[in-house]
Motif scaffolding. Structure first.
Motif, mmCIF file in Angstrom:
data_model
loop_
_atom_site.group_PDB
_atom_site.id
_atom_site.type_symbol
_atom_site.label_atom_id
_atom_site.label_comp_id
_atom_site.label_asym_id
_atom_site.label_seq_id
_atom_site.Cartn_x
_atom_site.Cartn_y
_atom_site.Cartn_z
ATOM 1 N N PHE A 96 15.563 40.816 43.867
ATOM 2 C CA PHE A 96 16.644 39.643 43.873
ATOM 3 C C PHE A 96 16.261 38.333 42.940
ATOM 4 O O PHE A 96 16.438 37.201 42.910
ATOM 5 C CB PHE A 96 16.991 38.905 45.166
ATOM 6 N N GLY A 97 15.420 38.779 41.840
ATOM 7 C CA GLY A 97 14.819 37.901 41.017
ATOM 8 C C GLY A 97 16.133 37.264 39.927
ATOM 9 O O GLY A 97 15.869 36.288 39.137
ATOM 10 N N ARG B 142 15.548 35.052 46.060
ATOM 11 C CA ARG B 142 14.823 35.257 44.946
ATOM 12 C C ARG B 142 13.301 34.869 45.204
ATOM 13 O O ARG B 142 12.506 35.360 44.545
ATOM 14 C CB ARG B 142 15.377 34.268 44.132
ATOM 15 N N ASP B 143 13.187 33.905 46.210
ATOM 16 C CA ASP B 143 11.525 33.412 46.367
ATOM 17 C C ASP B 143 10.988 34.475 47.400
ATOM 18 O O ASP B 143 9.859 34.700 47.323
ATOM 19 C CB ASP B 143 11.598 32.149 47.086
ATOM 20 N N VAL B 144 11.602 35.404 48.229
ATOM 21 C CA VAL B 144 11.188 36.033 49.187
ATOM 22 C C VAL B 144 10.842 37.592 48.406
ATOM 23 O O VAL B 144 10.006 38.020 48.774
ATOM 24 C CB VAL B 144 12.166 36.604 50.400
ATOM 25 N N PHE C 196 30.730 39.112 42.825
ATOM 26 C CA PHE C 196 29.819 37.921 41.970
ATOM 27 C C PHE C 196 29.304 36.876 43.001
ATOM 28 O O PHE C 196 28.093 36.509 43.004
ATOM 29 C CB PHE C 196 30.674 37.427 40.911
ATOM 30 N N GLY C 197 30.206 36.330 44.165
ATOM 31 C CA GLY C 197 29.681 35.477 45.112
ATOM 32 C C GLY C 197 28.724 35.934 45.991
ATOM 33 O O GLY C 197 27.652 35.255 46.177
ATOM 34 N N ALA C 198 28.546 37.265 46.388
ATOM 35 C CA ALA C 198 27.694 37.797 46.897
ATOM 36 C C ALA C 198 26.414 37.926 46.231
ATOM 37 O O ALA C 198 25.232 37.819 47.008
ATOM 38 C CB ALA C 198 28.004 39.124 47.604
ATOM 39 N N ALA C 199 26.519 38.496 44.985
ATOM 40 C CA ALA C 199 25.390 38.474 44.189
ATOM 41 C C ALA C 199 24.697 37.130 43.995
ATOM 42 O O ALA C 199 23.366 36.860 44.085
ATOM 43 C CB ALA C 199 25.489 39.119 42.876
ATOM 44 N N GLN D 63 20.116 41.654 38.953
ATOM 45 C CA GLN D 63 19.402 42.510 39.901
ATOM 46 C C GLN D 63 19.967 42.236 41.432
ATOM 47 O O GLN D 63 20.198 43.486 41.879
ATOM 48 C CB GLN D 63 18.032 41.958 40.053
ATOM 49 N N ALA D 64 20.747 41.263 41.606
ATOM 50 C CA ALA D 64 21.130 40.882 42.905
ATOM 51 C C ALA D 64 22.589 41.723 42.928
ATOM 52 O O ALA D 64 23.080 42.027 44.114
ATOM 53 C CB ALA D 64 21.453 39.607 43.347
ATOM 54 N N MET D 65 23.037 41.781 41.833
ATOM 55 C CA MET D 65 24.443 42.645 41.738
ATOM 56 C C MET D 65 24.382 43.989 42.207
ATOM 57 O O MET D 65 25.482 44.298 42.908
ATOM 58 C CB MET D 65 24.891 42.762 40.167
ATOM 59 N N TRP D 66 23.429 44.808 41.951
ATOM 60 C CA TRP D 66 23.247 45.964 42.595
ATOM 61 C C TRP D 66 23.277 46.141 43.930
ATOM 62 O O TRP D 66 23.839 46.788 44.639
ATOM 63 C CB TRP D 66 22.066 46.914 42.059
#
Length: 355
Positions: free
Chosen positions: A157-158, A150-152, A139-142, A162-165
């Motif tokens: 990574f929105g 998220r901006d890039v 969770f910390g990595a996500a 999504q970042a969890m995958w």
């Protein structure tokens, strides 16, 4: 035809039936099969299913105890009922796929699951602790990946889900490459997550490996203790001496007709008979020894060559004691060595004796 013998289909035969069935299922999913080929494949699956029906009938008729045969009974039921239910209620296109339940058949008599359950139960706290660390790092990595990227890359990574995958793929060090951090901070984060994943999976593997080793060693100790306790020579020894004996003795199964030791060989071990009978070819006449007896002690104590050939009259369960272990036992537990020497002299009586 009696159904009971089918309950004793061996594990290799179960594996063979399951392998054939799964290969047939795989073949049925290919394109271009003719109607005749499909019919033959369906009949082969039906034949395997019928064999499993007979096996289930045999299991039920044999009236196994629930404690000893529940796993086998459940697997037998699933192997019969799941394909039958698919044939009745599922379309013809997919019903053959339900035969993949036969993957469980080779495992019906396996002791691995019981061993695995004991290991997991014994190491549950450690496994739960590492799993908690995995969840925290995941969770910390996500979260960090979401904030940094998220901006890039708003399409990847929105959000934290999504970042969890990306976090799962990176933490497991799989690295599919479908989501890659673009910023320097994101790549530094990815490197740290990868190294954390290596450490976490190494902990899991180490805990399970240690658990398996300890459980197998515990089971071996219990089995060897039962074998040693069955030898009359050791029944009067205290628990401390018995522990020394259990650690020193090595169990061994010898098939009927096999030679255990030959006359003239250098003797480096003696043997205790737990079950079965052996024949000692002494100069005068053959001597048969049964459970509770031992032989080879003089070659171990004095180092002289074997004085007779000993063979297994029946399948025999032995416990062997090597000379090195005997010397160690003589130092740590003199009463054990003295008991062996005294009993050996009494049995030999200064005569021909045993090898």
């Amino acid at each position: 035809m009696s159904a009971v013998p089918f309950s004793k289909i061996s594990t290799p035969l179960n594996a063979l039936f399951a392998t054939i069935g799964l290969l047939v299922v795989a073949a049925l999913t290919t394109q271009g099969l003719t109607g005749q080929e499909r019919l033959v494949s369906e009949l082969l699956l039906a034949a395997i299913w019928l064999a499993y029906v007979l096996q289930l009938s045999g299991t039920l008729l044999s009236r196994r105890s629930l404690s000893g045969g529940m796993t086998a009974l459940v697997i037998d039921l699933l192997a019969v009922l799941v394909p039958a239910g698919a044939f009745l209620f599922v379309g013809s296109r997919d019903r053959d796929l339900y035969c993949t339940i036969w993957l469980l058949k080779p495992l019906r008599d396996s002791t691995f699951f019981r061993l695995l359950a004991k290991v997991v139960a014994n190491e549950s706290r450690n496994l739960l602790g590492v799993t908690s660390v995995f969840g925290i790092v995941l969770f910390g990595a996500a979260l960090a990946g979401y904030i940094i990227e998220r901006d890039v890359q708003p399409d990847k990574f929105g959000s934290i889900p999504q970042a969890m995958w990306w976090a799962v793929v990176t933490l497991s060090t799989t690295g599919y490459g479908d989501e890659i951090p673009q910023s320097l901070a994101g790549r530094v984060l990815a490197g740290l997550v990868m190294m954390s994943g290596i450490g976490i999976f190494a902990l899991w593997a180490g805990i399970l490996a240690t658990g398996f080793y300890e459980e197998v060693r515990r089971q071996d100790f219990v089995r060897n203790w039962q074998l040693v306790a069955a030898v009359p020579l050791f029944q009067k020894l205290g628990s401390a001496a018995l522990i020394e004996i259990v650690r020193a003795l090595r169990p061994r199964i010898v098939p009927a007709g096999s030679v255990i030791c030959r006359k003239g060989e250098v003797g480096d071990q003696m043997f205790f008979i737990v079950e079965g009978r052996v024949t000692v070819a002494t100069p005068d006449h053959p001597v048969e020894l049964g459970a509770g007896n031992f032989f080879g002690e003089m070659a171990l104590i004095s180092g002289d060559p074997r004085s007779a050939t000993v063979s297994a009259a029946t399948e025999v369960s032995l416990l062997s004691l090597y000379a090195v272990d005997f010397q160690m036992l003589s130092s740590s537990s003199p009463e054990i060595a003295e008991t062996i020497r005294k009993t050996a002299l009494e049995r030999r009586g200064g005569a021909s004796g045993l090898p």
